[in-house]
Write a protein that holds these residues in place. Structure first.
Motif, PDB file in Angstrom:
ATOM      1  N   VAL A 191      55.413  42.138  46.655  1.00  0.00           N
ATOM      2  CA  VAL A 191      55.958  42.810  47.843  1.00  0.00           C
ATOM      3  C   VAL A 191      55.299  42.292  49.118  1.00  0.00           C
ATOM      4  N   TRP A 192      55.986  42.538  50.216  1.00  0.00           N
ATOM      5  CA  TRP A 192      55.414  42.329  51.550  1.00  0.00           C
ATOM      6  C   TRP A 192      54.909  43.678  52.023  1.00  0.00           C
ATOM      7  N   THR A 193      53.656  43.718  52.510  1.00  0.00           N
ATOM      8  CA  THR A 193      53.083  44.966  53.004  1.00  0.00           C
ATOM      9  C   THR A 193      52.665  44.807  54.456  1.00  0.00           C
ATOM     10  N   CYS A 194      52.611  45.933  55.140  1.00  0.00           N
ATOM     11  CA  CYS A 194      52.180  45.986  56.533  1.00  0.00           C
ATOM     12  C   CYS A 194      50.915  46.831  56.599  1.00  0.00           C
ATOM     13  N   THR A 195      49.962  46.414  57.413  1.00  0.00           N
ATOM     14  CA  THR A 195      48.720  47.170  57.555  1.00  0.00           C
ATOM     15  C   THR A 195      48.813  48.244  58.637  1.00  0.00           C
ATOM     16  N   GLY A 196      49.964  48.342  59.294  1.00  0.00           N
ATOM     17  CA  GLY A 196      50.142  49.344  60.342  1.00  0.00           C
ATOM     18  C   GLY A 196      50.514  50.700  59.778  1.00  0.00           C
ATOM     19  N   GLY A 197      50.433  51.700  60.641  1.00  0.00           N
ATOM     20  CA  GLY A 197      50.858  53.048  60.246  1.00  0.00           C
ATOM     21  C   GLY A 197      49.815  53.783  59.453  1.00  0.00           C
ATOM     22  N   THR A 198      50.177  54.252  58.293  1.00  0.00           N
ATOM     23  CA  THR A 198      49.308  55.071  57.456  1.00  0.00           C
ATOM     24  C   THR A 198      48.081  54.288  56.998  1.00  0.00           C
ATOM     25  N   PRO A 199      46.975  54.991  56.716  1.00  0.00           N
ATOM     26  CA  PRO A 199      45.802  54.295  56.179  1.00  0.00           C
ATOM     27  C   PRO A 199      46.173  53.546  54.896  1.00  0.00           C
ATOM     28  N   GLY A 200      45.769  52.317  54.820  1.00  0.00           N
ATOM     29  CA  GLY A 200      46.123  51.497  53.665  1.00  0.00           C
ATOM     30  C   GLY A 200      47.449  50.771  53.840  1.00  0.00           C
ATOM     31  N   GLY A 201      48.162  51.061  54.926  1.00  0.00           N
ATOM     32  CA  GLY A 201      49.417  50.376  55.198  1.00  0.00           C
ATOM     33  C   GLY A 201      50.571  50.894  54.361  1.00  0.00           C
ATOM     34  N   HIS A 202      51.631  50.091  54.323  1.00  0.00           N
ATOM     35  CA  HIS A 202      52.825  50.501  53.575  1.00  0.00           C
ATOM     36  C   HIS A 202      53.595  49.275  53.105  1.00  0.00           C
ATOM     37  N   VAL A 203      54.372  49.488  52.063  1.00  0.00           N
ATOM     38  CA  VAL A 203      55.230  48.434  51.533  1.00  0.00           C
ATOM     39  C   VAL A 203      56.472  48.356  52.410  1.00  0.00           C
ATOM     40  N   VAL A 204      56.804  47.127  52.823  1.00  0.00           N
ATOM     41  CA  VAL A 204      57.999  46.937  53.641  1.00  0.00           C
ATOM     42  C   VAL A 204      59.200  46.591  52.760  1.00  0.00           C
ATOM     43  N   ARG A 205      58.992  45.652  51.830  1.00  0.00           N
ATOM     44  CA  ARG A 205      60.089  45.255  50.937  1.00  0.00           C
ATOM     45  C   ARG A 205      59.543  44.353  49.840  1.00  0.00           C
ATOM     46  N   ALA A 206      60.366  44.134  48.832  1.00  0.00           N
ATOM     47  CA  ALA A 206      60.037  43.171  47.786  1.00  0.00           C
ATOM     48  C   ALA A 206      60.145  41.761  48.371  1.00  0.00           C
ATOM     49  N   ILE A 207      59.341  40.844  47.867  1.00  0.00           N
ATOM     50  CA  ILE A 207      59.419  39.454  48.340  1.00  0.00           C
ATOM     51  C   ILE A 207      60.761  38.849  47.955  1.00  0.00           C
ATOM     52  N   ASP A 208      61.226  39.118  46.749  1.00  0.00           N
ATOM     53  CA  ASP A 208      62.535  38.641  46.322  1.00  0.00           C
ATOM     54  C   ASP A 208      63.578  39.610  46.859  1.00  0.00           C
ATOM     55  N   PRO A 209      64.458  39.147  47.777  1.00  0.00           N
ATOM     56  CA  PRO A 209      65.443  40.049  48.365  1.00  0.00           C
ATOM     57  C   PRO A 209      66.387  40.683  47.335  1.00  0.00           C
ATOM     58  N   ALA A 210      66.501  40.107  46.147  1.00  0.00           N
ATOM     59  CA  ALA A 210      67.373  40.672  45.113  1.00  0.00           C
ATOM     60  C   ALA A 210      66.748  41.896  44.439  1.00  0.00           C
ATOM     61  N   VAL A 211      65.450  42.098  44.627  1.00  0.00           N
ATOM     62  CA  VAL A 211      64.746  43.235  44.031  1.00  0.00           C
ATOM     63  C   VAL A 211      64.704  44.368  45.038  1.00  0.00           C
TER      64      VAL A 211
END
Length: 176
Positions: free
Chosen positions: A154-174
């Motif tokens: 997955v692609w994750t972002c370090t912004g927002g909540t502590p520990g960040g959040h998942v933005v999306r799967a790396i494979d767009p089909a998932v």
């Protein structure tokens, strides 16, 4: 019969310097299927199969990530003069080869690890060649990082909540 497979599997994992390492179930299943199809193949042939599988997976993962770049930002990661995947087999580093893209590398034929390495390499390429940060979190306007969630790359972002959040799967089909 299972003890023959277990002995062979142990010998082959030592051959690729992975004995005692916890490998993903996908790799162990592939080894069982390989053994079922071809029996106790010699070490050199197994190492070649291991490397060929890794390189094939890397090419496929590269295509997946490249399509995502083109869809997201309209930039190409393919074309004349670009060097993408390289393959290195260094006897000092072990009996199996490594696949490299930019500074990312992978030598285990596990689809999640291969996809993560290709995503990091393509991301590095996009930043260095196109001078563009990719991918970016739409909510926090930050560059994303590669991670795993339940073995899904997955692609994750370090912004927002502590520990960040998942933005999306790396494979767009998932879809998560």
């Amino acid at each position: 019969m299972m003890s023959n497979f277990s002995d062979w599997q142990d010998r082959m994992l030592r051959a690729v310097w992975r004995h005692g390492e916890r490998l993903p179930e996908e790799v162990l299943t592939w080894m069982a299927e390989l053994y079922g199809e071809r029996g106790e193949i010699p070490e050199a042939e197994f190492c070649d199969s291991w490397t060929a599988r890794t390189f094939s997976m890397a090419r496929s993962a590269f295509e997946t990530v490249s399509k995502s770049v083109e869809q997201d930002i309209g930039k190409a990661t393919t074309g004349d003069g670009f060097t993408y995947l390289t393959y290195v087999r260094d006897p000092e580093m072990g009996p199996v080869g490594e696949v490299h893209i930019k500074s990312a590398q992978v030598s285990t034929p596990d689809s999640a690890d291969v996809l993560c390495a290709m995503a990091e390499g393509v991301q590095e390429f996009v930043m260095s060649h196109h001078r563009v940060t990719w991918p970016v979190c739409g909510e926090h306007n930050r560059g994303l990082h590669v991670d795993h969630v339940h073995e899904t790359p997955v692609w994750t972002c370090t912004g927002g909540t502590p520990g960040g959040h998942v933005v999306r799967a790396i494979d767009p089909a998932v879809h998560l």
